[in-house]
Design a protein around this motif. Sequence first.
Motif, short mmCIF file in Angstrom:
data_model
loop_
_atom_site.label_atom_id
_atom_site.label_comp_id
_atom_site.label_asym_id
_atom_site.label_seq_id
_atom_site.Cartn_x
_atom_site.Cartn_y
_atom_site.Cartn_z
N ALA A 146 0.87 -1.36 -0.02
CA ALA A 146 0.08 -0.06 -0.05
C ALA A 146 1.02 1.16 0.12
N ILE A 147 2.05 1.38 0.67
CA ILE A 147 2.74 2.45 0.81
C ILE A 147 3.91 2.58 -0.27
N LEU A 148 4.66 1.56 -0.48
CA LEU A 148 5.92 1.56 -1.16
C LEU A 148 5.51 1.99 -2.92
N PRO A 149 4.28 2.19 -3.74
CA PRO A 149 3.94 2.61 -4.70
C PRO A 149 4.08 4.33 -4.36
N ARG A 150 3.73 4.83 -3.17
CA ARG A 150 3.54 6.27 -3.06
C ARG A 150 4.65 6.80 -2.85
N LEU A 151 5.96 6.11 -2.61
CA LEU A 151 7.25 6.78 -2.32
C LEU A 151 8.06 7.09 -3.74
N ASN A 152 8.52 8.38 -3.70
CA ASN A 152 9.58 8.61 -4.65
C ASN A 152 10.71 7.92 -4.89
N GLY A 153 11.39 7.97 -5.94
CA GLY A 153 12.53 7.47 -6.43
C GLY A 153 12.69 6.07 -7.06
N ARG A 154 13.71 5.54 -7.17
CA ARG A 154 13.95 4.28 -8.00
C ARG A 154 14.48 3.52 -6.55
N LYS A 155 13.60 2.63 -6.07
CA LYS A 155 13.57 2.00 -4.88
C LYS A 155 14.67 0.61 -4.99
N HIS A 156 15.83 0.44 -4.10
CA HIS A 156 16.42 -0.76 -4.01
C HIS A 156 16.11 -1.39 -2.64
N LEU A 157 16.22 -2.59 -2.37
CA LEU A 157 16.00 -3.16 -1.22
C LEU A 157 17.07 -3.93 -0.72
N ILE A 158 17.87 -3.83 0.50
CA ILE A 158 18.81 -4.88 1.17
C ILE A 158 17.80 -5.37 2.08
N TRP A 159 17.82 -6.80 2.19
CA TRP A 159 16.83 -7.53 3.02
C TRP A 159 16.89 -7.32 4.30
N GLY A 160 15.90 -7.18 5.16
CA GLY A 160 16.11 -7.02 6.69
C GLY A 160 15.33 -8.39 7.46
N ASN A 161 15.47 -8.46 8.45
CA ASN A 161 15.02 -9.71 9.34
C ASN A 161 13.39 -9.59 9.33
N HIS A 162 12.53 -8.26 8.92
CA HIS A 162 11.19 -8.06 8.94
C HIS A 162 10.92 -8.20 7.73
N ASP A 163 11.50 -8.39 6.65
CA ASP A 163 10.95 -8.19 5.29
C ASP A 163 10.67 -9.83 4.81
N SER A 164 9.23 -9.91 4.73
CA SER A 164 8.92 -11.27 3.89
C SER A 164 9.46 -11.48 2.56
N ALA B 183 7.42 -11.98 0.12
CA ALA B 183 6.55 -11.15 -0.60
C ALA B 183 7.22 -9.63 -0.72
N VAL B 184 7.60 -9.11 0.11
CA VAL B 184 8.07 -7.81 0.33
C VAL B 184 9.33 -7.77 -0.58
N ARG B 185 10.26 -8.84 -0.30
CA ARG B 185 11.65 -8.88 -1.13
C ARG B 185 11.24 -9.01 -2.53
N ASN B 186 10.09 -9.47 -3.02
CA ASN B 186 9.77 -9.81 -4.48
C ASN B 186 8.91 -8.69 -4.95
N TRP B 187 8.78 -7.68 -4.40
CA TRP B 187 7.71 -6.84 -4.79
C TRP B 187 8.42 -6.11 -6.24
N GLN B 188 7.44 -6.05 -7.07
CA GLN B 188 7.76 -5.63 -8.61
C GLN B 188 8.28 -4.12 -8.76
N GLY B 189 8.03 -3.53 -7.59
CA GLY B 189 8.69 -2.03 -7.77
C GLY B 189 10.10 -1.77 -7.45
N TRP B 190 10.67 -2.92 -6.82
CA TRP B 190 12.05 -2.65 -6.41
C TRP B 190 12.83 -2.67 -7.73
N VAL B 191 13.95 -1.83 -7.76
CA VAL B 191 14.97 -1.97 -8.93
C VAL B 191 16.00 -3.06 -8.77
N SER B 192 16.11 -3.26 -7.50
CA SER B 192 16.87 -4.52 -7.30
C SER B 192 16.60 -4.94 -5.69
#
Length: 176
Positions: free
Chosen positions: A67-85, A87-96
Motif C-alpha cells: 500500500a505504501i511503497l508505490p507512493r514513495l518517490n525514487g528508484r527503490k532498492h532493497l537490502i533485506w532486513g529480518n522483518h522483510d517477508s 513477498a516484500v523482497r519480491n515486490w515488483q517495484g524494487w529496482v533491485s
Amino acid sequence: MPRSPRTFFTADTHFGHANIIRYTKRPFETAAEMDAVLVSNWNATVGPDDDVWHLGDVAHGTQRAEAILPRLNGRKHLIWGNHDSEAVRNWQGWVSSQAYAELRLDGRRVVLFHYPIAEWNGFWHDSLHFYGHVHDRLTPTSLSCDVGVDVWDYRPVAFNDIVETISALAPPARPA
C-alpha cells in the motif's frame, strides 16, 4: 534547471508497525500517524529520479508494504532486513532486491547490509559501511553508520550528508 539525481539511504521504516513506536520511542501516537510522516518526509526529500537504498525492515506485513511503497518517490532498492517477508523482497517495484550490496559512490566503496558488520570489504582501504537494524543504539564511526529513520529525522539521507557527518568522527578501532 532540474537537479542531478542523487543517492539516498534509509532503513527501519517499519511502516504499519505500532509496536516499533514504543520500542524506539518514536514521537508518534499511532502507526497511521507514523506512516503519514514517513511518507511525507520521504517524498519531500527524494525526487522521482533519485536512487534510494532501503536497508531493510520496510513494513509490518506485506499488505502494508504494497500500500505504501508505490507512493514513495525514487528508484527503490532493497537490502533485506529480518522483518522483510519473501513477498516484500519480491515486490515488483524494487529496482533491485538482495541481501547485501556494494556500490561505488564518489570514488568510494560503500558496503550495504541490514546488520552492522565489525569489519567489511575494503575496511582497511577507506570503504564505508551503512546499515540499519539497531535503531540508533550503536555509535557511528568515520567509516560506518546507521542510516535508519530513527537516526536521520525520519527521512532518507543523502550520501553526501552521511559522509559529511561521519567524516568528523573517530575512526573504528584497529585490533591489537
